[in-house]
Design an enzyme around this catalytic site. Structure first.
Site, PDB file in Angstrom:
ATOM      1  N   GLU A  40     -40.431  -8.501   9.299  1.00  0.00           N
ATOM      2  CA  GLU A  40     -39.229  -9.350   9.423  1.00  0.00           C
ATOM      3  C   GLU A  40     -39.344 -10.556   8.466  1.00  0.00           C
ATOM      4  O   GLU A  40     -40.439 -11.088   8.251  1.00  0.00           O
ATOM      5  CB  GLU A  40     -39.213  -9.826  10.890  1.00  0.00           C
ATOM      6  CG  GLU A  40     -38.106 -10.755  11.296  1.00  0.00           C
ATOM      7  CD  GLU A  40     -38.248 -11.161  12.785  1.00  0.00           C
ATOM      8  OE1 GLU A  40     -39.257 -10.791  13.446  1.00  0.00           O
ATOM      9  OE2 GLU A  40     -37.341 -11.846  13.281  1.00  0.00           O
ATOM     10  N   LYS A 111     -30.229  -8.728  12.996  1.00  0.00           N
ATOM     11  CA  LYS A 111     -30.859  -8.825  14.320  1.00  0.00           C
ATOM     12  C   LYS A 111     -29.854  -9.281  15.379  1.00  0.00           C
ATOM     13  O   LYS A 111     -29.136 -10.270  15.191  1.00  0.00           O
ATOM     14  CB  LYS A 111     -32.020  -9.815  14.240  1.00  0.00           C
ATOM     15  CG  LYS A 111     -32.886  -9.886  15.479  1.00  0.00           C
ATOM     16  CD  LYS A 111     -34.093 -10.795  15.204  1.00  0.00           C
ATOM     17  CE  LYS A 111     -35.098 -10.828  16.334  1.00  0.00           C
ATOM     18  NZ  LYS A 111     -36.282 -11.663  15.991  1.00  0.00           N
ATOM     19  N   CYS A 144     -37.913  -6.859  15.629  1.00  0.00           N
ATOM     20  CA  CYS A 144     -38.803  -7.596  16.522  1.00  0.00           C
ATOM     21  C   CYS A 144     -38.308  -7.635  17.972  1.00  0.00           C
ATOM     22  O   CYS A 144     -38.332  -6.629  18.654  1.00  0.00           O
ATOM     23  CB  CYS A 144     -39.049  -8.998  15.952  1.00  0.00           C
ATOM     24  SG  CYS A 144     -40.609  -9.705  16.545  1.00  0.00           S
TER      25      CYS A 144
HETATM   26  C1  ACM Z   1     -39.478 -12.204  17.217  1.00  0.00           C
HETATM   27  O1  ACM Z   1     -38.416 -11.681  17.561  1.00  0.00           O
HETATM   28  N1  ACM Z   1     -39.678 -12.574  15.959  1.00  0.00           N
HETATM   29  C2  ACM Z   1     -40.554 -12.401  18.188  1.00  0.00           C
END
Ligand code: ACM
Length: 262
Positions: A40, A111, A144
């Protein structure tokens, strides 16, 4: 069989050129891969001192030096690359992953489930949960903390994803508990590419891993060093959705019972 894998490294906060150089060096060790996943926010680092810093270290995808570098690398190594990018769209920032291949840019995911201070910086993703056909497989991307929400895994699974690419900046090891279950419940491969290192008060947990459709973690990196892992997988394993001779992970669902969910 198809060769897929991840590259674990330590992005430098706010130093895109250094990150490009590091990625270039590590990609040279991933020869023969057909799909390779990076962490990420690999262009910018993660723990921004302020939203202004996050803006400073972001790029628009269509003008991004970083994405252009990924595209030329995918061409050079004849592979597909998934990588986290700090994306700017007008005044907004998104925690994004891009998918590029030998023929250029393919698509992106933004995300959806933002973690801790990300809520002060990024918008909730607005491009849904796309699944991309890259020839040898169908793949989707989650980022993530999305690991905690079974709904998104089910959607990409039901839309045909054989492999979920999961670029991460994990801090805890909770993903190691959740991801194998998601892989099993949807009978998919998952490639979790984490970073390592410390940025002020946050230490990232490394331990990148690949999970097969039987929930077995088949390759795991160290908590605190660069790692390049490429393995052979059989995509057919992700296309058999039976868990017993009479139970199919999607067809046995009872959607009428789940109406209360939304
Ligand atoms: C995360 O979502 N970077 C823990």
């Amino acid at each position: 069989m198809n060769k897929v894998g991840y590259i674990q490294f330590k992005p430098i906060l706010g130093d895109q050129n250094a990150n490009i150089m590091q990625i270039e060096k590590l990609l040279g060790k991933a020869l023969g891969s057909e799909l390779i996943v990076f962490p990420e926010l690999a262009n910018s680092g993660y723990n921004f001192a302020s939203r202004n810093d996050a803006v400073m270290y972001s790029e628009e995808i269509s003008k991004s030096i970083f994405v252009e570098f990924l595209v030329s690398s995918a061409k050079k190594y004849n592979t597909n690359i998934v990588c986290g990018v700090n994306e700017r769209v007008g005044e907004k920032l998104f925690n994004t992953t891009v998918l590029v291949g030998p023929n250029g840019y393919i698509g992106k995911y933004q995300k959806i489930h933002l973690f801790l201070n990300e809520k002060d910086i990024f918008e909730t993703g607005s491009v849904g949960l796309p699944v991309f056909d890259i020839g040898f497989c169908k793949t989707s991307m989650l980022i993530c903390f999305d690991y905690l929400f079974p709904e998104v895994w089910r959607i990409v699974g039901m839309n045909g994803a054989d492999i979920v690419c999961h670029p991460s900046n994990l801090i805890t090891t909770n993903a190691q508990k959740c991801v194998p279950a998601q892989a099993f419940m949807n009978k998919m491969f998952v490639i979790t590419a984490n970073r390592y290192g410390t940025e002020s008060d946050i230490t990232f947990s490394g331990n990148s891993f690949i999970t097969n459709p039987d929930a077995i973690i088949i390759d795991k990196a160290s908590p605190d060093s660069d790692a390049v892992y490429i393995i052979d997988i059989d995509i057919a394993e992700a296309r058999n959705k039976m868990v017993t001779s009479r139970n199919h992970v999607f067809n046995d669902r009872k959607p009428d019972v789940y109406l209360g969910l939304t």
